[in-house]
Scaffold this motif. Sequence first.
Motif, PDB file in Angstrom:
ATOM      1  N   ILE A  58      46.027 104.000   1.362  1.00 27.66           N
ATOM      2  CA  ILE A  58      45.934 104.408   2.753  1.00 27.66           C
ATOM      3  C   ILE A  58      45.978 105.930   2.795  1.00 27.66           C
ATOM      4  O   ILE A  58      46.872 106.545   2.198  1.00 27.66           O
ATOM      5  CB  ILE A  58      47.076 103.815   3.604  1.00 27.66           C
ATOM      6  CG1 ILE A  58      46.960 102.290   3.661  1.00 27.66           C
ATOM      7  CG2 ILE A  58      47.059 104.380   5.020  1.00 27.66           C
ATOM      8  CD1 ILE A  58      47.798 101.549   2.673  1.00 27.66           C
ATOM      9  N   TYR A  79      43.672 104.235  11.215  1.00 27.86           N
ATOM     10  CA  TYR A  79      44.392 103.138  10.572  1.00 27.86           C
ATOM     11  C   TYR A  79      45.852 103.545  10.435  1.00 27.86           C
ATOM     12  O   TYR A  79      46.159 104.632   9.932  1.00 27.86           O
ATOM     13  CB  TYR A  79      43.832 102.806   9.188  1.00 27.86           C
ATOM     14  CG  TYR A  79      44.567 101.647   8.546  1.00 27.86           C
ATOM     15  CD1 TYR A  79      44.213 100.341   8.835  1.00 27.86           C
ATOM     16  CD2 TYR A  79      45.649 101.862   7.698  1.00 27.86           C
ATOM     17  CE1 TYR A  79      44.910  99.271   8.293  1.00 27.86           C
ATOM     18  CE2 TYR A  79      46.356 100.806   7.153  1.00 27.86           C
ATOM     19  CZ  TYR A  79      45.984  99.512   7.452  1.00 27.86           C
ATOM     20  OH  TYR A  79      46.687  98.455   6.922  1.00 27.86           O
ATOM     21  N   GLU A  80      46.750 102.678  10.859  1.00 30.21           N
ATOM     22  CA  GLU A  80      48.183 102.877  10.682  1.00 30.21           C
ATOM     23  C   GLU A  80      48.738 101.724   9.866  1.00 30.21           C
ATOM     24  O   GLU A  80      48.478 100.552  10.171  1.00 30.21           O
ATOM     25  CB  GLU A  80      48.904 102.979  12.028  1.00 30.21           C
ATOM     26  CG  GLU A  80      48.548 104.249  12.801  1.00 30.21           C
ATOM     27  CD  GLU A  80      49.329 104.376  14.104  1.00 30.21           C
ATOM     28  OE1 GLU A  80      49.995 103.385  14.499  1.00 30.21           O
ATOM     29  OE2 GLU A  80      49.278 105.465  14.719  1.00 30.21           O
ATOM     30  N   ASN A  81      49.483 102.056   8.834  1.00 26.40           N
ATOM     31  CA  ASN A  81      50.028 101.047   7.933  1.00 26.40           C
ATOM     32  C   ASN A  81      51.321 100.482   8.526  1.00 26.40           C
ATOM     33  O   ASN A  81      52.305 101.214   8.703  1.00 26.40           O
ATOM     34  CB  ASN A  81      50.301 101.675   6.559  1.00 26.40           C
ATOM     35  CG  ASN A  81      50.487 100.633   5.481  1.00 26.40           C
ATOM     36  OD1 ASN A  81      49.914  99.539   5.555  1.00 26.40           O
ATOM     37  ND2 ASN A  81      51.258 100.957   4.458  1.00 26.40           N
ATOM     38  N   ARG A  82      51.312  99.199   8.841  1.00 25.41           N
ATOM     39  CA  ARG A  82      52.483  98.551   9.418  1.00 25.41           C
ATOM     40  C   ARG A  82      52.904  97.427   8.474  1.00 25.41           C
ATOM     41  O   ARG A  82      52.321  96.340   8.475  1.00 25.41           O
ATOM     42  CB  ARG A  82      52.187  98.039  10.832  1.00 25.41           C
ATOM     43  CG  ARG A  82      51.779  99.184  11.756  1.00 25.41           C
ATOM     44  CD  ARG A  82      51.640  98.767  13.198  1.00 25.41           C
ATOM     45  NE  ARG A  82      51.162  99.890  13.997  1.00 25.41           N
ATOM     46  CZ  ARG A  82      51.919 100.878  14.483  1.00 25.41           C
ATOM     47  NH1 ARG A  82      53.229 100.846  14.251  1.00 25.41           N
ATOM     48  NH2 ARG A  82      51.394 101.858  15.184  1.00 25.41           N
ATOM     49  N   VAL A  83      53.917  97.727   7.668  1.00 23.43           N
ATOM     50  CA  VAL A  83      54.354  96.850   6.583  1.00 23.43           C
ATOM     51  C   VAL A  83      55.418  95.891   7.083  1.00 23.43           C
ATOM     52  O   VAL A  83      56.295  96.265   7.868  1.00 23.43           O
ATOM     53  CB  VAL A  83      54.894  97.694   5.405  1.00 23.43           C
ATOM     54  CG1 VAL A  83      55.422  96.804   4.289  1.00 23.43           C
ATOM     55  CG2 VAL A  83      53.806  98.627   4.879  1.00 23.43           C
ATOM     56  N   ASN A 181      55.298 102.514  12.254  1.00 20.41           N
ATOM     57  CA  ASN A 181      54.229 103.119  11.464  1.00 20.41           C
ATOM     58  C   ASN A 181      54.839 103.576  10.147  1.00 20.41           C
ATOM     59  O   ASN A 181      55.749 104.411  10.121  1.00 20.41           O
ATOM     60  CB  ASN A 181      53.617 104.305  12.226  1.00 20.41           C
ATOM     61  CG  ASN A 181      52.451 104.949  11.491  1.00 20.41           C
ATOM     62  OD1 ASN A 181      52.177 104.638  10.344  1.00 20.41           O
ATOM     63  ND2 ASN A 181      51.770 105.859  12.166  1.00 20.41           N
ATOM     64  N   TYR A 182      54.349 103.039   9.041  1.00 16.47           N
ATOM     65  CA  TYR A 182      55.008 103.265   7.754  1.00 16.47           C
ATOM     66  C   TYR A 182      55.034 104.742   7.375  1.00 16.47           C
ATOM     67  O   TYR A 182      55.974 105.223   6.755  1.00 16.47           O
ATOM     68  CB  TYR A 182      54.301 102.455   6.662  1.00 16.47           C
ATOM     69  CG  TYR A 182      55.133 102.289   5.415  1.00 16.47           C
ATOM     70  CD1 TYR A 182      56.149 101.341   5.364  1.00 16.47           C
ATOM     71  CD2 TYR A 182      54.909 103.075   4.288  1.00 16.47           C
ATOM     72  CE1 TYR A 182      56.920 101.180   4.236  1.00 16.47           C
ATOM     73  CE2 TYR A 182      55.671 102.918   3.149  1.00 16.47           C
ATOM     74  CZ  TYR A 182      56.675 101.980   3.129  1.00 16.47           C
ATOM     75  OH  TYR A 182      57.455 101.840   2.015  1.00 16.47           O
ATOM     76  N   GLN A 188      46.046 110.068   9.739  1.00 14.41           N
ATOM     77  CA  GLN A 188      46.056 108.807   9.010  1.00 14.41           C
ATOM     78  C   GLN A 188      44.742 108.079   9.276  1.00 14.41           C
ATOM     79  O   GLN A 188      44.243 108.089  10.403  1.00 14.41           O
ATOM     80  CB  GLN A 188      47.227 107.920   9.449  1.00 14.41           C
ATOM     81  CG  GLN A 188      48.597 108.559   9.285  1.00 14.41           C
ATOM     82  CD  GLN A 188      49.738 107.662   9.726  1.00 14.41           C
ATOM     83  OE1 GLN A 188      49.701 106.449   9.513  1.00 14.41           O
ATOM     84  NE2 GLN A 188      50.750 108.240  10.348  1.00 14.41           N
ATOM     85  N   ALA A 264      48.411  93.564   6.732  1.00 17.14           N
ATOM     86  CA  ALA A 264      47.817  94.060   5.485  1.00 17.14           C
ATOM     87  C   ALA A 264      48.778  93.954   4.308  1.00 17.14           C
ATOM     88  O   ALA A 264      48.374  93.621   3.190  1.00 17.14           O
ATOM     89  CB  ALA A 264      47.361  95.508   5.662  1.00 17.14           C
ATOM     90  N   THR A 279      49.002  91.638  -0.517  1.00 12.31           N
ATOM     91  CA  THR A 279      48.145  92.468   0.328  1.00 12.31           C
ATOM     92  C   THR A 279      46.930  91.652   0.753  1.00 12.31           C
ATOM     93  O   THR A 279      46.339  90.943  -0.058  1.00 12.31           O
ATOM     94  CB  THR A 279      47.699  93.736  -0.411  1.00 12.31           C
ATOM     95  OG1 THR A 279      47.027  93.394  -1.630  1.00 12.31           O
ATOM     96  CG2 THR A 279      48.898  94.607  -0.750  1.00 12.31           C
ATOM     97  N   PHE A 284      42.875  96.013   6.035  1.00 14.62           N
ATOM     98  CA  PHE A 284      42.731  97.456   5.815  1.00 14.62           C
ATOM     99  C   PHE A 284      41.481  98.001   6.492  1.00 14.62           C
ATOM    100  O   PHE A 284      41.289  99.215   6.549  1.00 14.62           O
ATOM    101  CB  PHE A 284      42.698  97.760   4.314  1.00 14.62           C
ATOM    102  CG  PHE A 284      43.994  97.474   3.608  1.00 14.62           C
ATOM    103  CD1 PHE A 284      45.135  98.181   3.921  1.00 14.62           C
ATOM    104  CD2 PHE A 284      44.075  96.482   2.646  1.00 14.62           C
ATOM    105  CE1 PHE A 284      46.345  97.923   3.281  1.00 14.62           C
ATOM    106  CE2 PHE A 284      45.267  96.208   2.000  1.00 14.62           C
ATOM    107  CZ  PHE A 284      46.408  96.930   2.317  1.00 14.62           C
TER     108      PHE A 284
END
Length: 381
Positions: A58, A79-83, A181-182, A188, A264, A279, A284
């Motif tokens: 990312i 894109y925002e990584n949301r784990v 947001n990770y 991003q 994701a 994943t 993504f």
Amino acid sequence: MNVLMVGAGFSSAVIGRELAEAGHAVTIVEQRDHIAGNCHTERDPDTGVMVHVYGPHIFHTDDREVWEYVQRFSTFKPYENRVKSTVGGSVYSLPINLHTINQFFGKTLRPEEARAFIEAQAATHIDDPQTFEEQGLRFVGPELYQAFFHGYTTKQWGCHPSALPASILKRLPVRFNYNDNYFFHRFQGMPEHGYTALVEGILDHPGIRVHLETPFEAAMARDYDHVFYSGPLDGYFDYSEGRLGYRTLDFERFTHHGDYQGCAVMNYGDESVPYTRITEHKHFSPWEQHDGSVCYKEYSRACGPDDIPYYPIRLVDEKAMLARYVEKAESTAGVTFVGRLGTYRYLDMDVTIREALDVARGFLEHRRDGEPVPAFFKAPL
């Protein structure tokens, strides 16, 4: 000048592009059958999903120049990584935030209350954390540490967290609001057509030639004025001082019709679960629609001689060995070591690009001023 770049990842691509634009002839050799290194992406022929072949990447940065640089060669989509993390039979959001805290402890705390609550949980007697475990216990206390850090870290690094330096957990991500947001960087996103297309754009210059499936051999250096080496530092010297320690990843790939997990990245913090995360790659590229899905289970283990190195370990033994390799490199003329493998450091993509731009500019300045080009523009130690 005739310049040789070893490896076709971001380091070589960016340095090569800068030198080609300055009028130098650039040759890139890559032992794999594709460019972009571990950032390589490709379309799955059955589902149409853009797959991050060596695990997800990312793009996130606070460096405006780097952000503008990559957008010269590819359109980036937001894109925002949301784990998420599955722990003890429940799903939580990461990084640890106010929702995680309230859900985990069954409370309805406001930010100030949560901050005081976590401080009461923390091992405040640890004044100067030296290990990963001490760092975690000091800042979130035993329950959150055990749930979200202990098992995951043990699986990821293959040793007890008390054997790892506190620096691995440099900035403990705990938020006393509902922001999940990770990453915290200003910029991003994801390249719309994948990272391989992005690197192709960088390499698209008449002064650059790329040779795939071409391993580097020391004799090649004789035909060039300078070499930029982004392969393993110890490999350049035929592992004469031993092999530097890395962790590698094994991927168990599977497909699914529909949406497998709804996000994701799903971490698995329980030590009893052998993989670290799953994943789901279509998430993504949220601007695309696919009926099918491609997923990876990730397993971390020690890196062997024939494995792809991912994460440098950099514990005491590795640092002592690294010092010997650095000494060898600094006495080798005509070669500059760059990138994650060449400097034995874990680097995010934006940092890799930033350093590559700086290396290219530094190289051009040294040549202009008639000064010898250093083995490292960024010291590994």
